[in-house]
Design a protein around this motif. Structure first.
Motif, mmCIF file in Angstrom:
data_model
loop_
_atom_site.group_PDB
_atom_site.id
_atom_site.type_symbol
_atom_site.label_atom_id
_atom_site.label_comp_id
_atom_site.label_asym_id
_atom_site.label_seq_id
_atom_site.Cartn_x
_atom_site.Cartn_y
_atom_site.Cartn_z
ATOM 1 N N THR A 45 -5.731 -3.582 -12.616
ATOM 2 C CA THR A 45 -6.788 -2.782 -11.804
ATOM 3 C C THR A 45 -5.902 -1.850 -11.076
ATOM 4 O OG1 THR A 45 -7.711 -4.861 -11.197
ATOM 5 C CG2 THR A 45 -8.029 -3.244 -9.675
ATOM 6 N N GLN A 46 -6.901 -0.328 -11.222
ATOM 7 C CA GLN A 46 -6.290 0.743 -10.291
ATOM 8 C C GLN A 46 -6.214 0.541 -8.839
ATOM 9 O OE1 GLN A 46 -8.400 4.473 -10.890
ATOM 10 N NE2 GLN A 46 -6.588 5.685 -10.333
ATOM 11 N N VAL A 47 -4.947 0.892 -8.169
ATOM 12 C CA VAL A 47 -4.775 0.603 -6.830
ATOM 13 C C VAL A 47 -4.074 1.852 -6.071
ATOM 14 C CG1 VAL A 47 -3.496 -0.939 -5.037
ATOM 15 C CG2 VAL A 47 -4.107 -1.938 -7.203
ATOM 16 N N ILE A 48 -4.761 2.116 -5.094
ATOM 17 C CA ILE A 48 -4.194 3.130 -4.038
ATOM 18 C C ILE A 48 -4.192 2.547 -2.849
ATOM 19 C CG2 ILE A 48 -5.129 5.319 -2.944
ATOM 20 C CD1 ILE A 48 -7.344 5.758 -5.140
ATOM 21 N N VAL A 49 -2.898 2.929 -2.305
ATOM 22 C CA VAL A 49 -2.491 2.177 -1.196
ATOM 23 C C VAL A 49 -2.165 3.564 -0.176
ATOM 24 C CG1 VAL A 49 -0.614 0.997 0.015
ATOM 25 C CG2 VAL A 49 -1.535 0.377 -2.297
#
Length: 379
Positions: A331-335
């Motif tokens: 899953t693409q994740v942006i933090v």
């Protein structure tokens, strides 16, 4: 996967375009614009649910969130000076994948004599192929009340007289002539954004909840126990046990059910009984909530975490980073974080934001020409 994000005219962001990776870490000092980038992503997610106009109204309308600086950028090192605006007020948001993109342009209403004067108008929407909404790649366009789609025979009208508060993603997503609209809406609805997971003494996650399967974590974390139990019954018990062991060595998670209601509890070495949800520290509960977000049965296309390190002790950051990296494999994740250690632990693509003359920019860029291409359609 979202490959490009574009924001124009929002809070401290005059014009920003960034490329994204499977795992992207957004950092920067306090006040650099990290929260603005996160909130812009949330507004884009609202487009998929048909809530963008209402969300902006709740924030005070377009005047409360629009770019407050000069229309044109200032030279580096020069102070920002106020100017009289010559162009229309505009908030523009856009995203692109390798296959499909979506862009929206919102402005002030033409008729101001209304009880709903905080509602902005949707001036334009575009669904396109390629990295940005160039004219040649536009598949569906909406200009004010008229929407049309490109076919092999040329442009075909889809609807006329669309209300200025109604998105084509909501109104026309099922139109047989424009399947791309359903694809764009599905893309935006597949996002999960987490920044309001409550850990206070009255947090919903501390209260027993009805024992029913849950495939995704609620925005307030109320169904924490159900999400974790659903993950266990789907065969992810080893991943969950590893997440607990990494953070709390020798501990074991319990998910007791009493009278049809379930909650979380943690058995720790040296304790005669498991600590119940009301007894867990804020940091422990925050870690369990984030673990549930990463292990939920429903695998979103994008997870965005805003300051996930909140309430966590520094010793928990490596375990949290491992959970995020594992999730980013599927899953693409942006933090979005201001914690340098978490950013280092995560790796991934780093985007560091900074302020120049009051404007949010990417650190190290020499100017507007040093950012990925994006061509906003003219009104």
């Amino acid at each position: 996967m979202i490959t490009r994000l574009a924001i124009e005219g929002y809070r401290s962001i005059r014009s920003l375009v960034v490329d994204l990776a499977p795992l992207t870490v957004v950092t920067g000092a306090n006040g650099s614009g990290k929260s603005s980038l996160y909130r812009a992503l949330r507004l884009l997610a609202d487009c998929g649910d048909g809530r963008i106009v209402g969300s902006l109204a709740e924030l005070g309308g377009l005047d409360a969130v629009r770019w407050a600086g000069p229309e044109r950028g200032t030279r580096r090192g020069q102070p920002t000076e106020g100017t009289v605006r010559s162009g229309p007020v505009s908030l523009r948001l856009g995203v692109a994948t390798d296959e499909l993109g979506y862009a929206i342009d919102l402005g002030l209403p033409v008729a101001l004599q209304s009880a709903f004067d905080r509602d902005p108008e949707i001036k334009q929407e575009h669904v396109f192929a390629g990295a940005d909404p160039r004219p040649a790649g536009v598949l569906v366009e909406r200009r004010r009340g008229l929407a049309r789609t490109r076919t092999d025979a040329g442009w075909v009208d889809l609807a006329a007289g669309l209300h200025p508060w109604a998105s084509v993603l909501d109104e026309l997503a099922g139109h047989q002539e424009a399947a791309e609209l359903a694809g764009a809406r599905r893309m935006l609805r597949g996002w999960r954004l987490h920044d309001a997971l409550r850990t206070d003494l009255t947090a919903p996650a501390r209260q027993p909840q009805v024992a029913t399967r849950a495939s995704r974590l609620d925005d307030d974390g109320a169904n924490l126990a159900a999400v974790l139990q659903t993950a266990v019954e789907l065969g992810w018990d080893r991943e969950l046990s590893r997440a607990i062991e990494d953070a709390f060595p020798g501990s074991a998670l319990h998910l007791p059910v009493v009278d049809g209601r379930m909650t979380v509890a943690l058995a720790q070495p040296g304790m005669l009984r498991p600590l119940t949800a009301p007894e867990l520290s804020d940091g422990t509960l925050q870690y369990l909530l984030l673990t549930a977000a990463m292990l939920s049965a429903e695998k979103p296309s994008l997870i965005v975490l805003n300051e996930p390190e909140r309430s966590l002790h520094a010793d928990l950051l490596p375990a949290l980073a491992e959970r995020i990296r594992s999730a980013a494999a599927s899953t693409q994740v942006i933090v979005v974080t201001h914690h340098p250690r978490l950013a280092e632990e995560l790796g991934g693509l780093r985007i560091e934001l900074e302020k120049q003359s009051g404007e949010t920019v990417v650190a190290g860029r020499e100017g507007p020409l040093d950012q990925p291409g994006w061509h906003w359609p003219s009104r």
